[in-house]
Scaffold this active site. Structure first.
Site, PDB file in Angstrom:
ATOM      1  N   LYS A  97      39.978  46.687  63.375  1.00 26.18           N
ATOM      2  CA  LYS A  97      40.035  45.942  62.058  1.00 26.18           C
ATOM      3  C   LYS A  97      41.786  45.794  62.408  1.00 26.18           C
ATOM      4  O   LYS A  97      42.364  46.132  62.745  1.00 26.18           O
ATOM      5  CB  LYS A  97      40.390  47.534  61.302  1.00 26.18           C
ATOM      6  N   GLY A 185      42.636  44.767  47.603  1.00 24.69           N
ATOM      7  CA  GLY A 185      42.774  44.294  46.552  1.00 24.69           C
ATOM      8  C   GLY A 185      41.674  44.722  45.218  1.00 24.69           C
ATOM      9  O   GLY A 185      42.150  44.724  44.226  1.00 24.69           O
ATOM     10  N   ALA A 206      40.674  51.456  49.928  1.00 25.28           N
ATOM     11  CA  ALA A 206      41.236  52.878  50.426  1.00 25.28           C
ATOM     12  C   ALA A 206      41.836  53.363  48.524  1.00 25.28           C
ATOM     13  O   ALA A 206      41.705  54.040  48.026  1.00 25.28           O
ATOM     14  CB  ALA A 206      42.261  52.608  50.792  1.00 25.28           C
ATOM     15  N   THR A 207      42.833  52.250  48.115  1.00 24.04           N
ATOM     16  CA  THR A 207      43.890  52.720  47.588  1.00 24.04           C
ATOM     17  C   THR A 207      42.917  53.125  45.962  1.00 24.04           C
ATOM     18  O   THR A 207      43.420  54.104  45.324  1.00 24.04           O
ATOM     19  CB  THR A 207      45.265  51.982  47.091  1.00 24.04           C
TER      20      THR A 207
END
Lengths: 251, 66
Positions: A97, A185, A206-207
Site C-alpha cells: 500500500k 475518511g 482502520a480508525t
C-alpha cells in the site's frame, strides 16, 4: 452469491480491507478483525528499537489474514521505494500500500512523489495499491503506470468526515479498469455503504473501527455496510424523482 | 569505529556484520529487514556484509499501522 474481489489476480471474499493502527491492544484488534471478516490488513514498517515488537504479524498469521505493508510516514518517492523494498524483504510479499504524504496536518498524498514512486515500484515488480487524492486525473495516471488498484480518499486520514466529494469518487469508479478502493475518511457504516454504492470495489479503513467505542461491533457493522452497499450497487438503485409516485394501486 | 544504528551513533568492533547488528538491536527472528546506507541488504547476505565506518544501518520490522 459468488462475487469475489480480485486484485492482481488474487481473489478475496471480503471487500473490506482493514488497518491495524489505533487499537488499544492486540486482543481488541483481534476481535475487531474477526468481526470485520477482513482477509487483507495493513501493517507499517518501523525501526525495531523504536516501536518494540507488537506481535501483529503473529496475530495476522494466526487469523489467516494476508499482510499488506504500507509506506506510511514517507514524504518522498525515494523514501517510499526503500520502505517498500524493506517490507518486501521482511514480509516476503511484493504487495504494497503506497502512501506518500505531503505534510502532517493534512496527511494528504503528494501527487508528484506518489506517481513517481508508483512507476518505480511497478517497474521493480511490486503489486502497487496507491493511496491517492480523490482526483480522477491522478487516478487515471496511477492506473496507466500499472497500479493494481487506485485507492482514493473519502476525506483525510483519521478525520471520520466520510466522503466529501462523492461525485469525484463516482468519476473515478466510472472509468477505472482496476478495482477502486475507498481509502481513508470513513467514520461510520453509512460512509462505507456509500462508497460501495458509488461503485467502489472495496473499502479500506482502520480508525473508524479501532477507535470506535466498541471496535468489535463496529467491525461487524462495517462488514454489513460493505456487503449491503455492494449489493445495492449491483441491484441498481431507482432513479430520483421530484414528485411522489404512489407505490399502492389507485382506489 | 562508529556507525548509525536506527538513528543512534554506536561504537562497533571492526568487521561487525549486519547479522551482528540485527542481534544487537534485539530484532525478532522473523519479519525483519535491513538497509545499509540506503539500500536493502537481503537476509542471505547479512552474515557476510560488514558495516563500514560511518555506515548507516536501519533495522525495520512490521508494527500496527495504516
Amino acid at each position: 452469491m459468488d462475487d469475489p474481489l480480485i486484485i492482481a489476480g488474487r481473489e478475496f471474499r471480503s471487500r473490506l480491507i482493514t488497518g491495524t493502527g489505533g487499537a488499544a491492544n492486540l486482543s481488541v484488534l483481534e476481535r475487531a478483525l474477526v468481526a470485520s471478516g477482513t482477509e487483507l490488513t495493513t501493517v507499517a514498517m518501523r525501526r525495531v528499537d523504536a516501536a518494540g515488537q507488537t506481535g501483529v504479524l503473529e496475530l495476522l498469521r494466526r487469523l489467516g489474514i494476508e499482510v499488506l505493508p504500507n509506506t506510511a510516514g514517507c514524504r518522498t518517492s525515494a523514501e517510499a521505494v526503500l520502505t517498500a523494498q524493506l517490507a518486501r524483504e521482511a514480509l516476503e510479499t511484493n504487495w504494497v500500500k503506497l502512501e506518500v504524504v505531503h505534510d502532517e496536518e493534512t496527511l494528504l498524498p503528494d501527487p508528484v512523489e506518489l506517481l513517481d514512486a508508483a512507476e518505480r515500484l511497478v517497474l521493480d515488480g511490486f503489486v502497487v495499491l496507491p493511496y491517492t487524492n480523490d482526483d480522477p486525473v491522478l487516478a487515471r495516471k496511477l492506473e496507466d503506470v500499472g497500479c493494481a488498484t487506485v485507492m482514493p480518499l473519502g476525506s483525510p486520514i483519521g478525520t471520520g468526515l466520510g466522503i466529501r466529494n462523492p461525485h469525484n469518487i463516482e468519476l473515478i469508479t466510472s472509468r477505472a479498469s482496476v478495482p477502486v478502493v475507498l481509502d481513508a475518511g470513513i467514520g461510520t457504516a453509512s460512509d462505507a455503504a456509500l462508497a460501495m454504492e458509488l461503485g467502489c470495489s472495496a473499502v479500506l479503513l482502520a480508525t473508524a473501527v479501532t477507535r470506535a467505542q466498541d471496535p468489535e461491533r463496529m467491525g461487524a457493522a462495517m462488514r454489513c455496510a460493505v456487503e449491503g452497499g455492494r449489493l445495492a450497487h449491483l441491484a441498481g438503485r431507482i432513479p430520483r424523482r421530484f414528485w411522489a409516485q404512489a407505490s399502492s394501486p389507485g382506489l | 569505529m562508529r556507525a548509525q544504528v536506527n538513528g543512534t551513533s554506536r561504537d562497533l568492533a571492526e568487521g561487525t556484520s549486519v547479522a551482528a547488528v540485527v542481534t544487537l538491536v534485539g530484532a525478532p527472528a522473523k519479519g525483519v529487514a535491513v538497509a545499509l546506507d540506503g539500500a536493502v541488504v537481503p537476509r542471505a547476505l547479512w552474515e557476510k556484509t560488514i558495516v563500514p565506518d560511518g555506515g548507516v544501518v536501519e533495522v525495520l520490522t512490521a508494527v500496527q499501522g495504516g
